[in-house]
Design an enzyme around this catalytic site. Structure first.
Site, short mmCIF file in Angstrom:
data_model
loop_
_atom_site.label_atom_id
_atom_site.label_comp_id
_atom_site.label_asym_id
_atom_site.label_seq_id
_atom_site.Cartn_x
_atom_site.Cartn_y
_atom_site.Cartn_z
N SER A 1 -7.07 0.30 12.63
CA SER A 1 -7.56 1.07 11.49
C SER A 1 -6.80 2.37 11.27
CB SER A 1 -9.08 1.30 11.52
OG SER A 1 -9.46 2.30 12.43
N PHE B 1 -14.35 0.80 15.97
CA PHE B 1 -13.09 0.09 16.18
C PHE B 1 -12.55 0.40 17.57
CE2 PHE B 1 -9.96 -2.25 13.51
CZ PHE B 1 -10.85 -2.81 12.63
N LEU C 1 -5.17 -13.69 11.54
CA LEU C 1 -5.88 -12.57 12.16
C LEU C 1 -7.40 -12.74 12.09
CD1 LEU C 1 -5.96 -9.55 13.15
CD2 LEU C 1 -5.92 -8.92 10.73
N HIS D 1 -2.04 -8.42 18.62
CA HIS D 1 -3.47 -8.32 18.34
C HIS D 1 -4.15 -9.35 19.24
CE1 HIS D 1 -7.30 -8.29 16.29
NE2 HIS D 1 -6.89 -7.30 15.52
N ARG E 1 -0.57 1.28 18.57
CA ARG E 1 -1.37 1.74 17.44
C ARG E 1 -2.84 1.39 17.64
NH1 ARG E 1 -3.44 -0.55 12.90
NH2 ARG E 1 -2.34 -2.53 13.07
N GLY F 1 0.80 -1.21 0.00
CA GLY F 1 0.00 0.00 0.00
C GLY F 1 0.84 1.27 0.00
N ALA F 2 1.83 1.36 0.87
CA ALA F 2 2.62 2.60 0.98
C ALA F 2 3.46 2.83 -0.26
CB ALA F 2 3.51 2.56 2.23
N SER G 1 10.13 -4.68 -5.82
CA SER G 1 9.57 -5.46 -4.71
C SER G 1 10.01 -6.91 -4.80
CB SER G 1 8.04 -5.39 -4.74
OG SER G 1 7.51 -6.30 -3.80
N LEU H 1 -3.86 1.45 7.94
CA LEU H 1 -4.21 1.58 6.52
C LEU H 1 -4.27 3.05 6.14
CD1 LEU H 1 -6.86 -1.27 6.01
CD2 LEU H 1 -4.52 -1.18 5.13
N ARG I 1 -5.84 -2.39 21.82
CA ARG I 1 -5.25 -3.73 21.69
C ARG I 1 -4.26 -4.06 22.80
NH1 ARG I 1 -4.42 -3.59 15.09
NH2 ARG I 1 -6.64 -3.74 14.65
N GLU J 1 -10.46 -6.93 14.47
CA GLU J 1 -11.09 -6.24 15.58
C GLU J 1 -12.56 -5.91 15.27
OE1 GLU J 1 -8.28 -3.67 17.54
OE2 GLU J 1 -9.70 -2.04 17.30
N GLU K 1 -7.73 -6.43 7.46
CA GLU K 1 -9.14 -6.79 7.33
C GLU K 1 -10.09 -5.64 7.66
OE1 GLU K 1 -9.70 -10.36 9.67
OE2 GLU K 1 -8.12 -11.41 8.60
N GLY K 2 -9.93 -5.05 8.85
CA GLY K 2 -10.98 -4.24 9.43
C GLY K 2 -11.33 -2.95 8.71
N GLN L 1 3.14 -4.72 18.71
CA GLN L 1 1.73 -4.90 19.01
C GLN L 1 1.28 -6.36 18.93
OE1 GLN L 1 -1.70 -3.17 16.45
NE2 GLN L 1 -1.79 -2.16 18.43
N HIS M 1 1.45 -8.75 15.77
CA HIS M 1 0.69 -8.23 14.63
C HIS M 1 1.37 -7.06 13.93
CE1 HIS M 1 -2.80 -7.38 12.22
NE2 HIS M 1 -3.05 -6.22 12.78
N THR N 1 -0.26 -5.90 2.73
CA THR N 1 -1.42 -5.02 2.86
C THR N 1 -2.72 -5.81 2.61
OG1 THR N 1 -0.10 -3.16 2.06
CG2 THR N 1 -2.48 -2.89 1.99
#
Lengths: 586, 247
Positions: free
Chosen positions: A394, A117, A243, A233, A391, A15-16, A37, A397, A288, A246, A50-51, A231, A356, A46
């Protein structure tokens, strides 16, 4: 060695990286972009998010709310100017994704829908069922195909940054298909290489998340910031670590111990809320770090359910009903049913906390620039820091979009401001040296260490000593052990000495990245003698703002342990306070 | 945890050392709940570090680990050992050149995907400041299933036409073209028609439906292709048979 000339080289096409590439392409179509890549873009991790993505859009919400949730959620270790930038830019970026075709879930009137969330006082998470990351990734990848200036180098593994004259001026990479090394001469480089969860044995992270991007910057002298904050999860499948978003709890799922008690109420996240009526920012919608820590305490008390995969809590979603589960959480149902044999429609799902996300990463500022001229970073591999010590779900992303774009803009601006031409001979010499280093590893004989064995020892060390709760003794042990493993790593001999798609070599290089990152985690965790967010010390149980309201900065040393320094947190308007997730105050 | 000894027969091919592909058999001590990918990972870690294959997410969303398992295209991360008896034969995806072992060359798909313009070509321009395009849940539902393609290539492996006619654009790329054509925000159908409505586009499909049977995400490419055929036919009639060639 073949040399590829480009203006902006981007490492990582998740994504980034994709968002950065598009930003460069939109800014100036004349700039040449090399998007490099180790996997095809659509394989990037990415896709597993999910959430959803947080951004203020509804009239009952405000940027100030999003700011306060994020800064408090991060236990005040976030840089507040960066959080301001994130929350301001978030709605624009999410609308941009919508304009590019992202299939966001909708309200009946056609506007974008949001869901609750953890740790958020309002509903502000944009979602595409429970495959939000997947849709963001594919929307960006497909949109990137519009830009002729983006040249992709799929399945190229970057081995080194090339730094000369105090600036980053390119990199070397192995083309997996041929095994040949290539030099990329670039006027600016962006790292968007993702996280490093694979340092741990039990993680939601895919196989590719081995901290390569972090290690590249680290070895080039850029600090890794706040690496001690890892983190967990709360809800991973107990056998595979997969995963369960959340959003299961956002939609109303509850967490139970083996006695059927919603135990979060006993850990500062009560009082109990009615089943099926989730209340924001309390109970199952706590942050979390707190939820995972509550699990740990319950486990110590013997209140968790023993299973063949270790102690578990129960995630009960039965009261949501089959229709809601199919519409809002289809992936969750598919995953639990096929991998665990438990259908959430009829049974509670056993889950346990799982590694996570890395809050820490490459030291960047609000412009996504590292202290090394010409080098930028964004996404999970970077630490701006908007996530602080923990973090909120959500926000990541959103971060890859906002700071991915920012990295692209900053790199384009840097290139266009007219960086001096590089010294070709000096750059080529550095590329040749990098090639020689890889060749030595490739050809080494008489080594007595294997990649698989060292990797296992690293993972065991991390899980035992750098988990949800840590102690000085355990962390010291980890530091010693990781130093030893790094030493033994030099003795790894490959079994596979052929060129084409050599995954034995790839895994050896990935292990090198992970060992470097792991050492930064352990050293930074040992040095932080306080408990904050996701970093909890059994021997220093309180938060200590006097000494540690500061970012840790771990600097690489080729043979010695990392050197850990500190920098003050940027505070603009929110002074450190108490993180209150009880339902009472709201 | 109950364990089971599984015989896995894997196609091996290293272009540097092998003149042709051959099978290699591994005996793997597997846990009952494992998938074929777990068995391959176990081989890689404990028996043979030279075995090459792609994988990442282990949850059927990254699309890396497509391979033939007992002759059927499957994601190795979703092929449960409990569904197989006897020796399990693992081969690279059919219809693609082998790069090495289970790794295939997918350049053909990657270039075809770009050709169908799989991105939103907006019907009407709207500045970001004007907010999102409105799209009702019913409008979303019209194309949603076609967004779920993970580009795993199983459908190309299953498709008899793609095996015979390599120029055929194929199920996944056509489904993604249809995904945008069916999106209420999109106005790019005509631009895509050059590829989609060509002979190598939807008309090469003989509607065997194998693509939809093997799709791990239930995208149903066959239905996407049929819908495009109908839409293109209507376009053709409008252009050629209606007075004035009205569109």
């Amino acid at each position: 060695m073949e040399t590829i000339q480009t203006d902006v080289a981007i490492i990582g096409a998740g994504g980034a990286g994709l968002r950065a590439a598009i930003a460069v392409g939109e800014t100036d179509p004349k700039l040449r972009i090399a998007l490099i890549s180790k996997v095809y873009p659509m394989r990037s991790h990415t896709c597993a998010a999910e959430g959803g993505a947080a951004g203020v859009i509804k009239p009952d919400d405000s940027l100030e709310n999003h700011f306060n949730d994020t800064v408090g959620g991060g236990d005040w270790l976030c840089d507040q100017d960066a959080v301001d930038y994130l929350v301001q830019e978030a709605p624009r970026e999410l609308i941009q994704l919508e304009h590019w075709g992202c299939p966001w879930s909708r309200e009946p009137n056609g506007s974008v829908a949001v869901r609750p969330f953890g740790g958020m006082i309002k509903q502000r998470t944009w979602f595409a069922a429970d495959k939000s990351g997947f849709h963001i990734l594919h929307t960006l990848f497909q949109t990137s195909l519009k830009f002729p200036s983006i040249q992709r180098f799929d399945e190229y593994y970057v081995t080194d940054l090339i730094v000369d004259d105090g600036r980053c001026q390119g990199l070397t990479a192995i083309e997996m298909r041929s095994g040949q090394m290539r030099q990329f001469q670039a006027r600016a480089v962006i790292i968007a290489g993702g996280g490093a969860g694979r340092m741990f044995p039990f993680t939601t992270n895919g196989a590719i998340k081995t901290g390569d991007g972090m290690a590249l910057a680290y070895r080039a002298g850029v600090a890794l910031k706040d690496m001690e904050f890892v983190q967990y999860h709360p809800t991973g499948l107990p056998n595979t670590g997969t995963l369960l978003t959340e959003a299961c709890r956002g939609e109303g799922g509850i967490l139970l111990n083996k006695n059927g008690r919603r135990f979060l109420q006993d850990y500062g996240m009560g009082p109990e809320t009615p089943v099926g009526k989730p209340q924001l920012k309390t109970m199952e919608l706590g942050p979390r770090d707190r939820v995972s820590q509550a699990f740990w305490h319950e486990q110590k008390k013997g209140n968790m359910l023993p299973t063949q995969w270790g102690d578990c809590m129960l995630l009960d979603m039965r009261h949501l009903g089959e229709k809601a589960i199919n519409e809002r959480l289809p992936l969750v149902r598919d995953v639990t049913t096929s991998y665990l044999g438990v259908d959430p429609v009829t049974d509670p799902v056993p889950v346990r906390p799982v590694v996570h996300y890395m809050m820490g990463g490459i030291d960047t500022n609000i412009r996504a620039a590292t202290p090394l001229a010409g080098l930028f970073a964004a996404g999970e591999c970077a630490c701006v820091s908007i996530n602080g010590a923990n973090r909120l779900g959500s926000n990541s992303l959103t971060e890859i979009l906002v700071f991915g774009r920012r990295a692209g803009l900053s790199a384009a601006e840097y290139v266009r401001s007219g960086a001096r031409p590089g010294n070709d001979a000096a750059l080529a010499a550095k590329a040749t040296a990098a090639q020689a280093r890889i060749r030595a590893r490739f050809e080494k004989t008489g080594g007595k260490e294997s990649v698989a064995a060292l990797r296992k020892e690293m993972m065991t060390t991390m899980e035992r000593n750098a988990g949800i709760y840590r102690s000085g003794d355990g962390l010291s042990e980890a530091c010693v052990k990781l130093g030893e493993l790094r030493h033994r790593y030099a003795e790894v001999e490959l079994t596979d000495k052929t060129n084409v798609y050599n995954t034995d070599l790839l895994q050896a290089l990935e292990l090198g990245s992970m060992l470097d990152c792991a050492e930064a985690v352990a050293a930074s965790a040992l040095a932080r003698k306080e408990s904050r967010g996701a970093h909890q010390r059994l021997d220093f149980v309180e938060r200590d703002d006097k000494s540690f309201l500061r970012h840790s900065l771990a600097y690489y040393h080729p043979t010695d342990p990392p050197r850990v320094e500190y920098r003050d947190v940027v505070i603009t308007k929110s002074q450190p306070g108490v993180r209150d997730y009880s339902g009472d105050h709201q | 945890m109950s364990e089971r000894l599984v015989e896995v027969e894997v196609l091996r091919y290293n272009p540097e050392t092998d003149s042709e592909p051959h099978f290699q058999r591994y005996s793997v001590s597997c846990e009952e709940e494992w998938v074929v990918l777990d068995a391959l990972n176990h081989v890689k870690e404990t028996i043979d570090p030279t075995l090459s294959y792609r994988w990442s997410c282990h949850m059927a969303v990254c699309g890396s680990c497509g391979m033939m398992i007992n002759g059927e295209p499957k994601l190795a991360c979703k092929a449960f050992l409990r569904n197989y008896e006897g020796v399990i034969r693992v081969e690279p995806l059919a219809h693609f050149p082998i790069e090495r072992d289970l790794v295939t060359v997918i350049d053909d798909f990657v270039s075809k995907l770009a050709r169908v313009k799989p991105y939103l070509i907006p019907k009407e321009d709207k500045p970001l400041s004007a907010g999102e395009y409105r799209q009702t849940p019913a409008q979303l539902k019209k194309y949603k299933q076609y967004t779920l393609c993970i580009n795993c290539m199983l459908c190309y492996s299953a498709c008899p036409e793609y095996g015979l006619i390599p120029k055929y654009i194929g199920p996944a790329a056509l489904s993604l073209a249809h995904r945008y054509n069916a999106d209420s925000r999109d106005g790019g159908r005509e631009e895509r028609a050059q590829e989609v409505a060509a002979t190598e586009g939807v008309w090469d499909c003989s509607f065997v439906g194998a693509c939809s049977e093997v799709c791990p995400e239930h995208v149903d490419p066959a239905s996407a292709i049929q819908q495009e055929k109908i839409a293109n036919m209507v376009d053709w009639y409008k252009e050629h048979l209606m007075p004035g060639g009205a569109k």
